[in-house]
Design a protein around this motif. Sequence first.
Motif, PDB file in Angstrom:
ATOM      1  N   GLN A   9       0.833  -1.193   0.000  1.00 18.82           N
ATOM      2  CA  GLN A   9       0.000   0.000   0.000  1.00 18.82           C
ATOM      3  C   GLN A   9       0.873   1.251   0.000  1.00 18.82           C
ATOM      4  OE1 GLN A   9      -2.051  -0.364   3.683  1.00 18.82           O
ATOM      5  NE2 GLN A   9      -3.256  -2.096   3.037  1.00 18.82           N
ATOM      6  N   THR A  10       0.344   2.313  -0.550  1.00 17.03           N
ATOM      7  CA  THR A  10       1.009   3.593  -0.478  1.00 17.03           C
ATOM      8  C   THR A  10       0.686   4.224   0.869  1.00 17.03           C
ATOM      9  OG1 THR A  10       0.766   3.873  -2.845  1.00 17.03           O
ATOM     10  CG2 THR A  10       1.218   5.851  -1.570  1.00 17.03           C
ATOM     11  N   VAL A  11       1.688   4.782   1.507  1.00 14.52           N
ATOM     12  CA  VAL A  11       1.500   5.402   2.802  1.00 14.52           C
ATOM     13  C   VAL A  11       1.153   6.874   2.604  1.00 14.52           C
ATOM     14  CG1 VAL A  11       2.603   5.952   4.985  1.00 14.52           C
ATOM     15  CG2 VAL A  11       3.116   3.809   3.821  1.00 14.52           C
ATOM     16  N   ALA A  12       0.063   7.289   3.232  1.00  9.10           N
ATOM     17  CA  ALA A  12      -0.366   8.674   3.126  1.00  9.10           C
ATOM     18  C   ALA A  12       0.615   9.584   3.860  1.00  9.10           C
ATOM     19  CB  ALA A  12      -1.762   8.835   3.713  1.00  9.10           C
ATOM     20  N   CYS A  13       0.827  10.740   3.317  1.00  8.11           N
ATOM     21  CA  CYS A  13       1.698  11.724   3.932  1.00  8.11           C
ATOM     22  C   CYS A  13       0.853  12.889   4.420  1.00  8.11           C
ATOM     23  CB  CYS A  13       2.715  12.202   2.890  1.00  8.11           C
ATOM     24  SG  CYS A  13       3.889  13.375   3.555  1.00  8.11           S
ATOM     25  N   SER A  25      -9.772  11.078   7.557  1.00  5.73           N
ATOM     26  CA  SER A  25      -9.207  10.111   6.607  1.00  5.73           C
ATOM     27  C   SER A  25      -7.695   9.954   6.797  1.00  5.73           C
ATOM     28  CB  SER A  25      -9.536  10.503   5.172  1.00  5.73           C
ATOM     29  OG  SER A  25      -8.932  11.728   4.837  1.00  5.73           O
ATOM     30  N   GLU A  26      -6.985  11.031   7.116  1.00  7.87           N
ATOM     31  CA  GLU A  26      -5.551  10.920   7.392  1.00  7.87           C
ATOM     32  C   GLU A  26      -5.307  10.055   8.625  1.00  7.87           C
ATOM     33  OE1 GLU A  26      -3.708  15.124   5.743  1.00  7.87           O
ATOM     34  OE2 GLU A  26      -4.686  15.102   7.701  1.00  7.87           O
ATOM     35  N   ALA A  27      -6.085  10.280   9.671  1.00 11.07           N
ATOM     36  CA  ALA A  27      -5.936   9.487  10.899  1.00 11.07           C
ATOM     37  C   ALA A  27      -6.208   8.014  10.621  1.00 11.07           C
ATOM     38  CB  ALA A  27      -6.863  10.015  11.984  1.00 11.07           C
ATOM     39  N   GLU A  28      -7.255   7.736   9.846  1.00 10.52           N
ATOM     40  CA  GLU A  28      -7.588   6.348   9.519  1.00 10.52           C
ATOM     41  C   GLU A  28      -6.482   5.683   8.710  1.00 10.52           C
ATOM     42  OE1 GLU A  28     -11.444   6.455   7.682  1.00 10.52           O
ATOM     43  OE2 GLU A  28     -12.449   6.881   9.585  1.00 10.52           O
ATOM     44  N   PRO A  32      -3.291   2.039  11.025  1.00 17.33           N
ATOM     45  CA  PRO A  32      -2.736   0.696  10.818  1.00 17.33           C
ATOM     46  C   PRO A  32      -1.210   0.638  10.995  1.00 17.33           C
ATOM     47  CG  PRO A  32      -4.322   1.218   9.108  1.00 17.33           C
ATOM     48  CD  PRO A  32      -4.096   2.477   9.884  1.00 17.33           C
ATOM     49  N   LEU A  33      -0.519   1.707  10.609  1.00 16.19           N
ATOM     50  CA  LEU A  33       0.933   1.738  10.774  1.00 16.19           C
ATOM     51  C   LEU A  33       1.302   1.750  12.255  1.00 16.19           C
ATOM     52  CD1 LEU A  33       1.816   4.504   8.147  1.00 16.19           C
ATOM     53  CD2 LEU A  33       1.834   2.039   7.827  1.00 16.19           C
ATOM     54  N   LEU A  34       0.611   2.594  13.002  1.00 21.79           N
ATOM     55  CA  LEU A  34       0.905   2.702  14.427  1.00 21.79           C
ATOM     56  C   LEU A  34       0.508   1.430  15.181  1.00 21.79           C
ATOM     57  CD1 LEU A  34      -0.127   6.410  15.031  1.00 21.79           C
ATOM     58  CD2 LEU A  34       2.167   5.481  14.691  1.00 21.79           C
ATOM     59  N   LYS A  35      -0.614   0.827  14.782  1.00 23.29           N
ATOM     60  CA  LYS A  35      -1.014  -0.440  15.409  1.00 23.29           C
ATOM     61  C   LYS A  35       0.014  -1.523  15.133  1.00 23.29           C
ATOM     62  CE  LYS A  35      -6.034  -0.149  15.761  1.00 23.29           C
ATOM     63  NZ  LYS A  35      -7.305  -0.765  15.318  1.00 23.29           N
ATOM     64  N   ALA A  36       0.509  -1.572  13.912  1.00 21.12           N
ATOM     65  CA  ALA A  36       1.515  -2.580  13.564  1.00 21.12           C
ATOM     66  C   ALA A  36       2.779  -2.399  14.391  1.00 21.12           C
ATOM     67  CB  ALA A  36       1.839  -2.521  12.071  1.00 21.12           C
TER      68      ALA A  36
END
Length: 116
Positions: A9-13, A25-28, A32-36
Motif C-alpha cells: 500500500q502507499t502510505v499517506a503523507c 481520513s488521514e488518521a484512519e 494501521p501503521l501505528l497499530k503494527a
Amino acid sequence: MSLELTPVQTVACCSPLSREPLSESEAEGIVPLLKALGDPVRLRLMSLVASHEGGEACVCDLNDAFELSQPTISHHLKVLHEAGLLEREKRGVWVYYRARTDALAGLAALIGGQGQ
C-alpha cells in the motif's frame, strides 16, 4: 528470479501533528501503521530489518533474536508488510524483507514535526 508476493500500500503523507490537526481520513490511514508498530516484537523486527546489513533481512536472519517460533516471526512480519512498513521478496525458499523508507520517513515527519 524474484517474485513480489503481495502489493504494498502507499502510505499517506500529512502535516506534522504540531502544525495542524489530522483529518479523519488521514488518521484512519495512519492508524494501521501505528497499530503494527504498537507490538514490541513487531517494533523490534522493524528495527532489526531496517538496520540489517544491506538493508534487508531474511526470516532466517531474524529467528535467533527472539524466543519465538519461525511461524510466529513470519506472522509478525506479515502484519508489518500488510501495514505497508515492509516490502518482501521471495527468493527460492526464503522471503527477504526490506523496510519501506518512505513509510518510516512519513511517520517520522508526522511525529517529529519535520515538514515535507
